[in-house]
Write an enzyme that holds these catalytic residues in place. Structure first.
Site, PDB file in Angstrom:
ATOM      1  CG  HIS A 135      -2.092  -1.016   0.961  1.00 25.31           C
ATOM      2  ND1 HIS A 135      -3.192  -0.763   0.180  1.00 25.31           N
ATOM      3  CD2 HIS A 135      -2.226  -2.303   1.389  1.00 25.31           C
ATOM      4  CE1 HIS A 135      -3.972  -1.848   0.152  1.00 25.31           C
ATOM      5  NE2 HIS A 135      -3.403  -2.790   0.866  1.00 25.31           N
ATOM      6  CB  ALA A 195      -4.568 -16.083  -4.981  1.00 23.73           C
ATOM      7  CD  GLU A 204      -6.637  -4.094 -12.720  1.00 28.37           C
ATOM      8  OE1 GLU A 204      -5.846  -4.744 -13.432  1.00 28.37           O
ATOM      9  OE2 GLU A 204      -7.117  -4.549 -11.665  1.00 28.37           O
ATOM     10  CB  SER A 244      -0.553  -9.692 -10.146  1.00 23.94           C
ATOM     11  OG  SER A 244      -0.342  -8.774  -9.131  1.00 23.94           O
ATOM     12  CG  ASP A 298      -0.496  -5.610  -8.615  1.00 24.82           C
ATOM     13  OD1 ASP A 298       0.362  -5.508  -7.728  1.00 24.82           O
ATOM     14  OD2 ASP A 298      -1.713  -5.664  -8.385  1.00 24.82           O
TER      15      ASP A 298
HETATM   16  C1  GLA Z   1      -2.998  -4.361  -5.099  1.00 20.11           C
HETATM   17  C2  GLA Z   1      -2.851  -3.227  -6.106  1.00 20.11           C
HETATM   18  C3  GLA Z   1      -1.423  -2.672  -6.096  1.00 20.11           C
HETATM   19  C4  GLA Z   1      -0.985  -2.316  -4.662  1.00 20.11           C
HETATM   20  C5  GLA Z   1      -1.278  -3.468  -3.705  1.00 20.11           C
HETATM   21  C6  GLA Z   1      -1.007  -3.114  -2.261  1.00 20.11           C
HETATM   22  O1  GLA Z   1      -2.214  -5.452  -5.482  1.00 20.11           O
HETATM   23  O2  GLA Z   1      -3.163  -3.678  -7.407  1.00 20.11           O
HETATM   24  O3  GLA Z   1      -1.336  -1.564  -6.941  1.00 20.11           O
HETATM   25  O4  GLA Z   1      -1.580  -1.139  -4.235  1.00 20.11           O
HETATM   26  O5  GLA Z   1      -2.624  -3.914  -3.801  1.00 20.11           O
HETATM   27  O6  GLA Z   1       0.344  -2.909  -2.045  1.00 20.11           O
END
Ligand code: GLA
Length: 390
Positions: A37, A126, A163, A129, A175
């Site tokens: 985050h 999960a 996205e 990504s 991601d």
């Molecule tokens: C998800 C979002 C990322 C990132 C994470 C938390 O995976 O797609 O962009 O913010 O949460 O680190």
């Protein structure tokens, strides 16, 4: 890696024709090692690409249709390139459609359509990504076959934009960036504000990264995610009394934050911001620890990250907390934390190779006792970002 011959046969069954003109691409999933985050706050993240992901078989068509299908379940559909739009009932197909839409908006004129067959190895929901993997492999394949440059940083940005805008998910860049730019045996230290990055060799010697899937689908993740984002924006606004030019929390260090945090009046907002600034600091400490080969210290930082996501950012939940608590009790475990957005999804732990079996057994048992759910485990090897295979 998937069996390419079998996949090619499945492609021919789906779309007909010959094997010779099918191109094959692969994009991985990702695991974030630390820095959670922080991406949408312009801070550091430290993800790595996995060796499993999405394999895409693709071939040009003679008309202007887009054929989408997957080997994962019986689902296939055709879309006209002239009328690509979001449709909730199209489910995962909105990811490839979003990429096509982004390319069209960027001015690409497709001379022909394409047939695409996806083979996904990333468990859905999960937090590893799977959507970024589909987006990036699609963008990379289409750019390549259209004879356009395949700059993987630009592809990550394009995938994130699709996205955000087409699928309405306000994710950060981590991601898509990791999936596009990963490198075997390396983790990526990425500064999300400037997109400057460094591939850091990840040599954990006799320790393995073990991913634990809670198999708790990430329920309310979107609304809670967006709420955290606005709380961070609120914190920035409050801190502007001390730092007038501040636009993202990642622009101040821990010392600066601590000297001004009293300006954040809402206690919850202050906790969220505290997590972000400390987590960015933990990423930098992790790099130092890894460069000094100090895995013990890296493990402690992983623990600190989880505890902060639990207590300050409040994005863990009973399943992730139960799995992490069980993991830390296994001898030979240096650290354990949630990875990804939270509220379910996966944990990542640094486990001595001699303890990996006991780890899976013990954590699996205790996790089931605590939650009634069955966990899955993947001993992780770090793979490459998106690439053409055939
Ligand atoms: C998800 C979002 C990322 C990132 C994470 C938390 O995976 O797609 O962009 O913010 O949460 O680190």
């Amino acid at each position: 890696m998937a069996n390419l011959q079998e996949l090619t046969q499945q492609f021919i069954q789906q779309y007909g024709g010959e094997a010779s003109d099918i191109a094959i691409f692969h994009a991985p999933g990702r695991v974030n090692l630390i820095g959670e985050h922080t991406d949408y706050n312009g801070g550091y993240v430290f993800p790595a690409a996995l060796t499993f992901g999405t394999t895409l078989l693709i071939r040009k068509r003679s008309d202007n249709q887009l054929g989408l299908a997957t080997t994962n379940f019986p689902a296939s559909k055709q879309f006209s390139l002239e009328s690509i739009h979001f449709d909730e009932s199209d489910d995962w197909m909105n990811y490839p459609k979003g990429i096509v839409n982004e390319l069209l908006q960027g001015g690409i004129v497709f001379k022909n359509g394409y047939d695409l067959l996806y083979h996904g190895e990333i468990p859905n929901g999960a937090g590893l990504s799977s959507s970024a993997s589909i987006e990036v492999v699609t963008a990379y394949a289409l750019q390549s076959l259209e004879g356009l440059p395949t700059d993987t940083v630009k592809i990550a940005l394009l995938a994130q934009k699709s996205e955000n805008e087409f699928n309405g998910v306000k994710c950060g860049i981590m991601d898509q960036f990791a999936v596009a730019n990963g490198k075997k045996d390396h983790a990526i230290l990425l500064m999300c504000d400037t997109l400057e990055y460094e591939l850091v060799p990840f040599d954990s010697g006799s320790y393995k990264l073990v991913i634990g899937n809670t198999n708790k689908r990430r329920g309310l993740v979107d609304s809670a995610y967006n709420e955290r984002r606005s709380q961070c924006e609120q914190a920035v606004q409050d801190l502007q009394d001390a730092f007038p030019n501040l636009t993202l929390l990642g622009q101040i260090n821990l010392e600066q934050f601590n000297s001004a945090k009293h300006l954040i009046k809402d206690e919850t907002v202050q906790k969220r911001a505290q997590h972000v600034v400390e987590e960015i600091d933990r990423v930098l400490q992790s790099i130092k620890a890894l460069k000094a080969n100090d895995l013990q210290q890296f493990g402690l930082l992983m623990n600190g990250s989880h505890d902060s996501l639990r207590d300050l950012y409040e994005v863990t939940g009973v399943e992730l907390d139960a799995m992490v608590a069980a993991a830390r009790l296994v001898p030979g475990v240096l650290g354990s934390r949630m990875t990804g957005a939270g509220f379910g999804g996966c944990t990542v732990s640094l486990v001595h190779e001699d303890s990996v079996e006991a780890f899976q057994e013990e954590v699996g048992r205790k996790y089931k006792e605590a939650t009634g759910l069955t966990a899955d485990f993947y001993v992780c090897t770090i793979g490459n970002g998106v690439e053409r295979i055939v």
